[in-house]
Design an enzyme around this catalytic site. Structure first.
Site, short mmCIF file in Angstrom:
data_model
loop_
_atom_site.label_atom_id
_atom_site.label_comp_id
_atom_site.label_asym_id
_atom_site.label_seq_id
_atom_site.Cartn_x
_atom_site.Cartn_y
_atom_site.Cartn_z
N GLY A 1 0.83 -1.20 0.00
CA GLY A 1 0.00 0.00 0.00
C GLY A 1 0.86 1.24 0.00
O GLY A 1 2.04 1.19 0.35
N GLN B 1 3.12 9.81 1.41
CA GLN B 1 4.36 9.08 1.14
C GLN B 1 4.99 9.47 -0.19
O GLN B 1 6.15 9.14 -0.44
CB GLN B 1 4.09 7.56 1.16
CG GLN B 1 3.71 7.07 2.54
CD GLN B 1 3.51 5.57 2.54
OE1 GLN B 1 2.48 5.07 2.13
NE2 GLN B 1 4.54 4.84 2.97
N CYS C 1 6.43 -0.51 6.53
CA CYS C 1 5.97 0.65 5.78
C CYS C 1 7.07 1.08 4.82
O CYS C 1 8.25 1.07 5.19
CB CYS C 1 5.66 1.77 6.77
SG CYS C 1 5.17 3.31 6.01
N LEU C 2 6.71 1.43 3.60
CA LEU C 2 7.72 1.86 2.62
C LEU C 2 8.47 3.11 3.06
O LEU C 2 9.57 3.37 2.58
CB LEU C 2 7.07 2.10 1.25
CG LEU C 2 6.57 0.85 0.51
CD1 LEU C 2 5.93 1.24 -0.81
CD2 LEU C 2 7.68 -0.17 0.29
N HIS D 1 -3.83 0.94 7.89
CA HIS D 1 -2.49 1.52 7.85
C HIS D 1 -2.46 2.75 6.91
O HIS D 1 -1.92 3.80 7.27
CB HIS D 1 -1.51 0.43 7.37
CG HIS D 1 -0.08 0.88 7.21
ND1 HIS D 1 0.96 0.33 7.93
CD2 HIS D 1 0.49 1.79 6.38
CE1 HIS D 1 2.10 0.91 7.56
NE2 HIS D 1 1.84 1.79 6.62
N GLU D 2 -3.06 2.60 5.73
CA GLU D 2 -3.03 3.70 4.75
C GLU D 2 -3.91 4.86 5.21
O GLU D 2 -3.53 6.03 5.05
CB GLU D 2 -3.47 3.22 3.36
CG GLU D 2 -2.63 2.08 2.76
CD GLU D 2 -1.13 2.28 2.88
OE1 GLU D 2 -0.66 3.42 2.80
OE2 GLU D 2 -0.43 1.28 3.07
N HIS E 1 -2.10 6.96 7.59
CA HIS E 1 -1.16 7.89 6.94
C HIS E 1 -1.83 9.21 6.61
O HIS E 1 -1.20 10.27 6.67
CB HIS E 1 -0.65 7.30 5.62
CG HIS E 1 0.59 6.46 5.76
ND1 HIS E 1 1.77 6.95 6.24
CD2 HIS E 1 0.84 5.16 5.43
CE1 HIS E 1 2.69 5.98 6.22
NE2 HIS E 1 2.14 4.89 5.74
#
Ligand code: ZN
Length: 148
Positions: A46, A51, A88-89, A130-131, A134
């Protein structure tokens, strides 16, 4: 389409509350296309607007080969509990155990502005939570289970 640079932990952009998308135009489509390409390029499940440095309520998700674009997503129902290690990226190789709902129902819009509802369990639920976090400036590290 283009792979965009991923904003890393420590950057203020990851801590901002994002604004809703109000214009569903070519620019939004391009952003979503780029986010998809960027997520796949870095092998993520995701990716959320902040991000890639865009403070708008947008996210892309791919869980079990099901790709979803979420514009202005909102959790309308959450059930149960599940604890798994997630990453997480934006946070390198760090993995932490995070408690999330086992099942969530999310109301969102697509890239054209049409509303839809999606219900996900386990990893899809986790990824959507999670997204959406963000978009409110929350990182999974904030919710990591206490060690020891
Ligand atoms: Zn993340």
């Amino acid at each position: 389409m283009a792979v965009r640079k991923i904003v890393k932990m420590g950057d203020e952009l990851l801590r901002k509350k994002c604004k809703p998308v109000t214009v569903f135009d070519e620019k939004l489509a391009e952003l979503l296309d780029d986010m998809k390409e960027t997520m796949y390029a870095f092998d993520g499940m995701g990716l959320a607007g902040p991000q890639v440095g865009v403070l708008r309520r947008v996210a892309v998700i791919d869980v079990n080969n099901m790709f979803v674009e979420l514009v202005n997503p909102q959790i309308i129902k959450a059930e149960g509990e599940d604890v798994e290690y997630e990453g997480c990226l934006s946070c390198g190789k760090q993995r932490e155990a995070v408690k999330r709902p086992m099942k969530v129902t999310v109301k969102a819009q697509d890239r054209f502005g049409y509303e839809f509802v999606i219900t996900g369990e386990k990893w899809l639920a986790r990824c959507m939570c999670h997204e959406i976090d963000h978009l409110d400036g929350i990182l999974f590290l904030d919710k990591a289970e206490k060690k020891g």
